[in-house]
Motif scaffolding. Sequence first.
Motif, PDB file in Angstrom:
ATOM      1  N   GLN A   1       0.818  -1.212   0.000  1.00  0.00           N
ATOM      2  CA  GLN A   1       0.000   0.000   0.000  1.00  0.00           C
ATOM      3  C   GLN A   1       0.857   1.270   0.000  1.00  0.00           C
ATOM      4  O   GLN A   1       0.489   2.280  -0.610  1.00  0.00           O
ATOM      5  N   TRP A   2       2.003   1.208   0.660  1.00  0.00           N
ATOM      6  CA  TRP A   2       2.902   2.361   0.803  1.00  0.00           C
ATOM      7  C   TRP A   2       3.640   2.692  -0.487  1.00  0.00           C
ATOM      8  O   TRP A   2       3.888   3.854  -0.794  1.00  0.00           O
ATOM      9  N   ALA A   3       3.981   1.674  -1.244  1.00  0.00           N
ATOM     10  CA  ALA A   3       4.795   1.870  -2.446  1.00  0.00           C
ATOM     11  C   ALA A   3       4.022   2.593  -3.540  1.00  0.00           C
ATOM     12  O   ALA A   3       2.795   2.580  -3.584  1.00  0.00           O
ATOM     13  N   ASP A   4       4.765   3.231  -4.441  1.00  0.00           N
ATOM     14  CA  ASP A   4       4.144   3.808  -5.631  1.00  0.00           C
ATOM     15  C   ASP A   4       3.636   2.714  -6.560  1.00  0.00           C
ATOM     16  O   ASP A   4       2.595   2.864  -7.203  1.00  0.00           O
ATOM     17  N   GLU A   5       4.394   1.626  -6.650  1.00  0.00           N
ATOM     18  CA  GLU A   5       4.007   0.441  -7.416  1.00  0.00           C
ATOM     19  C   GLU A   5       4.422  -0.790  -6.630  1.00  0.00           C
ATOM     20  O   GLU A   5       5.461  -0.784  -5.962  1.00  0.00           O
ATOM     21  N   ALA A   6       3.632  -1.847  -6.714  1.00  0.00           N
ATOM     22  CA  ALA A   6       3.951  -3.102  -6.021  1.00  0.00           C
ATOM     23  C   ALA A   6       3.570  -4.281  -6.901  1.00  0.00           C
ATOM     24  O   ALA A   6       2.502  -4.272  -7.531  1.00  0.00           O
ATOM     25  N   GLN A   7       4.443  -5.277  -6.935  1.00  0.00           N
ATOM     26  CA  GLN A   7       4.201  -6.462  -7.758  1.00  0.00           C
ATOM     27  C   GLN A   7       4.673  -7.703  -7.023  1.00  0.00           C
ATOM     28  O   GLN A   7       5.772  -7.729  -6.450  1.00  0.00           O
ATOM     29  N   GLU A   8       3.829  -8.731  -7.011  1.00  0.00           N
ATOM     30  CA  GLU A   8       4.231 -10.016  -6.453  1.00  0.00           C
ATOM     31  C   GLU A   8       5.138 -10.727  -7.454  1.00  0.00           C
ATOM     32  O   GLU A   8       4.836 -10.796  -8.649  1.00  0.00           O
ATOM     33  N   GLN A   9       6.257 -11.262  -6.958  1.00  0.00           N
ATOM     34  CA  GLN A   9       7.179 -12.008  -7.805  1.00  0.00           C
ATOM     35  C   GLN A   9       7.566 -13.272  -7.042  1.00  0.00           C
ATOM     36  O   GLN A   9       8.541 -13.306  -6.309  1.00  0.00           O
ATOM     37  N   GLY A  10       6.741 -14.321  -7.178  1.00  0.00           N
ATOM     38  CA  GLY A  10       6.913 -15.497  -6.330  1.00  0.00           C
ATOM     39  C   GLY A  10       6.617 -15.126  -4.899  1.00  0.00           C
ATOM     40  O   GLY A  10       5.594 -14.508  -4.596  1.00  0.00           O
ATOM     41  N   GLU A  11       7.537 -15.463  -3.992  1.00  0.00           N
ATOM     42  CA  GLU A  11       7.361 -15.099  -2.581  1.00  0.00           C
ATOM     43  C   GLU A  11       7.810 -13.672  -2.299  1.00  0.00           C
ATOM     44  O   GLU A  11       7.551 -13.141  -1.223  1.00  0.00           O
ATOM     45  N   GLU A  12       8.489 -13.063  -3.242  1.00  0.00           N
ATOM     46  CA  GLU A  12       9.008 -11.712  -3.044  1.00  0.00           C
ATOM     47  C   GLU A  12       7.979 -10.662  -3.434  1.00  0.00           C
ATOM     48  O   GLU A  12       7.067 -10.904  -4.226  1.00  0.00           O
TER      49      GLU A  12
END
Length: 279
Positions: free
Chosen positions: A83-94
């Motif tokens: 929520q805090w980030a400008d953009e966020a993406q799931e990449q596996g567990e990361e």
Amino acid sequence: MSGFSPDWLALREPADHAARNPQVLAAVGSTFAGRQSLSIIDLGCGTGSNLRGSYSALPVRQHWTLVDADSRLLSVARRKLAQWADEAQEQGEELVLRKGDKTLTVDFRQADLNKELEWVLGWQPDLVTAAALFDLSSVRWLERFVASLVSMRLPLYTVLTYDGRESWQPAHPDDQRMLAAFNHHQHTDKGFGPAAGPEATEALAQAFRKAGTAVTVGESPWQLGVDHADLVRELAAGIAAAVAETGHVAPAAIASWLEAKRSATSVSVGHQDLWARPV
């Protein structure tokens, strides 16, 4: 160590960020200024506040491993960071985040730092960090921790370690008695043996200096006023509950003190930040 609620951590986060010592943070940043990327382990990460308070001083590409014993807090950290980030993406567990000009890749690991400390440090980050953690640890554990860092030549940046000082306005006749009882409670076992409490930063600094490590310590007090009414109220309630567990102050006196704090106009709570790096 566990038992910290997400609500309490959210309530204290703005005060934590405001209190962080800017000179110590700048010294950490300048150490890594020539780097394009950095790997960081955050011990006892809670809901990720330390990342949010540190990232801006670090290189443009950061790989964070957030470590906590409480799986609930790790889940909240993942959600809050997205929520805090400008953009966020799931990449596996990361979780891959973009915030301003920074790209942060975040892993979340559940671990018991009492039993698995060396395993965690064995991931060989460029930087180890923590916030509001080491006053809960025992001196013996802190010495073990420093010995491990020194043997692996790992630097440590830690913030907001409680140092035993408080000052309330308006003052109350029982302020010093309550503070003494609270600091006594701070030495009780929080999961790592008898806690270092207010002496934690000095214990860390002495152990590092004995090993020939360069150490910088800076003040990072909470300065709370009328704009922090909810945090002040919860702080007073937490102190009163801890003091009640010690049996050092009569219940009626605790209740009177707590009632008086409803009209507190300000409180300063002492903390210290520490930056230790191999030379």
